[in-house]
Design a protein around this motif. Structure first.
Motif, PDB file in Angstrom:
ATOM      1  N   UNK A 176      -8.667   5.865   1.981  1.00 45.93           N
ATOM      2  CA  UNK A 176      -8.783   5.150   0.704  1.00 45.93           C
ATOM      3  C   UNK A 176      -7.667   5.469  -0.285  1.00 45.93           C
ATOM      4  N   UNK A 177      -6.918   6.547  -0.053  1.00 47.84           N
ATOM      5  CA  UNK A 177      -5.830   6.868  -0.986  1.00 47.84           C
ATOM      6  C   UNK A 177      -4.618   5.944  -0.829  1.00 47.84           C
ATOM      7  N   UNK A 178      -4.678   4.988   0.083  1.00 45.44           N
ATOM      8  CA  UNK A 178      -3.583   4.031   0.315  1.00 45.44           C
ATOM      9  C   UNK A 178      -3.723   2.764  -0.527  1.00 45.44           C
ATOM     10  N   UNK A 191      -6.851  -2.528   8.919  1.00 43.44           N
ATOM     11  CA  UNK A 191      -7.374  -3.590   9.771  1.00 43.44           C
ATOM     12  C   UNK A 191      -7.588  -4.843   8.932  1.00 43.44           C
ATOM     13  N   UNK A 192      -6.995  -5.950   9.388  1.00 44.42           N
ATOM     14  CA  UNK A 192      -7.274  -7.250   8.777  1.00 44.42           C
ATOM     15  C   UNK A 192      -8.109  -8.029   9.786  1.00 44.42           C
ATOM     16  N   UNK A 193      -9.293  -8.461   9.356  1.00 40.09           N
ATOM     17  CA  UNK A 193     -10.152  -9.255  10.236  1.00 40.09           C
ATOM     18  C   UNK A 193      -9.473 -10.581  10.559  1.00 40.09           C
ATOM     19  N   UNK A 194      -9.712 -11.131  11.748  1.00 48.06           N
ATOM     20  CA  UNK A 194      -8.998 -12.352  12.143  1.00 48.06           C
ATOM     21  C   UNK A 194      -9.259 -13.553  11.239  1.00 48.06           C
ATOM     22  N   UNK A 195     -10.420 -13.593  10.577  1.00 51.23           N
ATOM     23  CA  UNK A 195     -10.676 -14.730   9.690  1.00 51.23           C
ATOM     24  C   UNK A 195     -10.062 -14.526   8.299  1.00 51.23           C
ATOM     25  N   UNK A 196      -9.405 -13.359   8.086  1.00 53.33           N
ATOM     26  CA  UNK A 196      -8.734 -13.100   6.816  1.00 53.33           C
ATOM     27  C   UNK A 196      -9.675 -12.739   5.683  1.00 53.33           C
ATOM     28  N   UNK A 197     -10.940 -12.485   5.991  1.00 54.34           N
ATOM     29  CA  UNK A 197     -11.917 -12.215   4.931  1.00 54.34           C
ATOM     30  C   UNK A 197     -11.875 -10.790   4.401  1.00 54.34           C
ATOM     31  N   UNK A 198     -11.389  -9.846   5.196  1.00 49.35           N
ATOM     32  CA  UNK A 198     -11.386  -8.444   4.771  1.00 49.35           C
ATOM     33  C   UNK A 198     -10.158  -7.707   5.270  1.00 49.35           C
ATOM     34  N   UNK A 199      -9.766  -6.719   4.459  1.00 48.93           N
ATOM     35  CA  UNK A 199      -8.738  -5.758   4.862  1.00 48.93           C
ATOM     36  C   UNK A 199      -9.341  -4.384   4.618  1.00 48.93           C
ATOM     37  N   UNK A 200      -9.385  -3.567   5.670  1.00 44.39           N
ATOM     38  CA  UNK A 200     -10.022  -2.258   5.588  1.00 44.39           C
ATOM     39  C   UNK A 200      -9.016  -1.149   5.863  1.00 44.39           C
ATOM     40  N   UNK A 201      -9.058  -0.111   5.037  1.00 45.49           N
ATOM     41  CA  UNK A 201      -8.195   1.062   5.173  1.00 45.49           C
ATOM     42  C   UNK A 201      -9.000   2.218   5.753  1.00 45.49           C
ATOM     43  N   UNK A 230       0.851  -1.186   0.000  1.00 46.36           N
ATOM     44  CA  UNK A 230       0.000   0.000   0.000  1.00 46.36           C
ATOM     45  C   UNK A 230       0.890   1.241   0.000  1.00 46.36           C
ATOM     46  N   UNK A 231       0.302   2.396  -0.187  1.00 45.74           N
ATOM     47  CA  UNK A 231       1.035   3.650  -0.114  1.00 45.74           C
ATOM     48  C   UNK A 231       0.729   4.316   1.228  1.00 45.74           C
ATOM     49  N   UNK A 232       1.498   5.344   1.555  1.00 49.69           N
ATOM     50  CA  UNK A 232       1.139   6.159   2.720  1.00 49.69           C
ATOM     51  C   UNK A 232       0.021   7.099   2.289  1.00 49.69           C
ATOM     52  N   UNK A 233      -0.606   7.678   3.258  1.00 46.46           N
ATOM     53  CA  UNK A 233      -1.689   8.618   3.009  1.00 46.46           C
ATOM     54  C   UNK A 233      -1.244  10.020   3.409  1.00 46.46           C
ATOM     55  N   UNK A 234      -2.014  11.028   3.049  1.00 45.76           N
ATOM     56  CA  UNK A 234      -1.720  12.381   3.507  1.00 45.76           C
ATOM     57  C   UNK A 234      -2.010  12.505   5.006  1.00 45.76           C
ATOM     58  N   UNK A 235      -2.765  11.566   5.546  1.00 43.90           N
ATOM     59  CA  UNK A 235      -3.082  11.519   6.975  1.00 43.90           C
ATOM     60  C   UNK A 235      -2.529  10.246   7.589  1.00 43.90           C
ATOM     61  N   UNK A 236      -2.314  10.255   8.896  1.00 42.88           N
ATOM     62  CA  UNK A 236      -2.006   9.003   9.588  1.00 42.88           C
ATOM     63  C   UNK A 236      -3.186   8.065   9.356  1.00 42.88           C
ATOM     64  N   UNK A 237      -2.917   6.777   9.229  1.00 41.01           N
ATOM     65  CA  UNK A 237      -3.979   5.848   8.847  1.00 41.01           C
ATOM     66  C   UNK A 237      -3.855   4.520   9.576  1.00 41.01           C
ATOM     67  N   UNK A 238      -4.910   3.726   9.470  1.00 38.61           N
ATOM     68  CA  UNK A 238      -4.895   2.363  10.001  1.00 38.61           C
ATOM     69  C   UNK A 238      -5.342   1.397   8.912  1.00 38.61           C
TER      70      UNK A 238
END
Length: 161
Positions: A73-75, A60-70, A50-58
């Motif tokens: 969105x510019x990352x 999150x990967x869900x424990x079951x591996x089904x989703x990764x959320x930013x 991923x890229x860095x964002x203009x803001x500090x960001x997080x």
């Protein structure tokens, strides 16, 4: 008559005292031996590319591996691949264990460190009976994070309850 009554009374009292000189009680003894706990892991907690964002960001990967959320969105990069590790516990049947998740080494690149927080698992955190589970978490990425590959380590500890 008083003398006979007195002698009879003394005989009964002393006979009773000697009759209960010792007594015995019993209790059952039980022991259950269970197999030792074991744990094996496969895979990695991979937050992908991923890229860095203009803001500090997080991220999150869900424990079951089904989703990764930013959080930003510019990352997001197209075709990004991520994964979660699987842990397999060997234990005795019908015996619960507790689970502790820790960050042993935060992801680092030279002098640069990212914060890894909120580790979660598909097994939950108490009275576990699952033999396999996966682990996810939150990666905190500052807007000025240096380019490169960051590496760290998470640790999973299981203990019989």
């Amino acid at each position: 008559m008083k003398k006979i009554t007195f002698i009879l009374l003394v005989s009964l009292i002393s006979g009773t005292a000697f009759a209960q000189n010792s007594v015995t009680g019993e209790a059952q003894v039980n022991a259950e031996i269970v197999s030792p706990l074991g744990i094996a892991s496969s895979g990695v907690l991979n937050f992908g590319t991923f890229t860095t964002s203009v803001n500090d960001a997080t991220i999150v990967i869900l424990p079951d591996g089904s989703e990764k959320n930013f959080s930003e969105t510019d990352m997001v990069l197209p075709g990004d691949v991520f994964s979660v590790p699987t842990f397999t516990v060997t234990k005795s049947d019908n015996v619960a264990y507790s689970l502790e998740l820790d960050v042993v080494d935060s992801p680092t690149l030279g002098e640069n460190t990212l914060s890894l927080t909120n580790l979660t698992s598909t097994a939950g955190s108490a009275n576990n009976s699952a033999t396999s589970f996966t682990v996810g978490g939150t990666l905190n990425v500052p807007s000025d994070a240096a380019e490169g590959i960051y590496e760290g380590e998470v640790q999973v500890t299981v203990s019989y309850e």
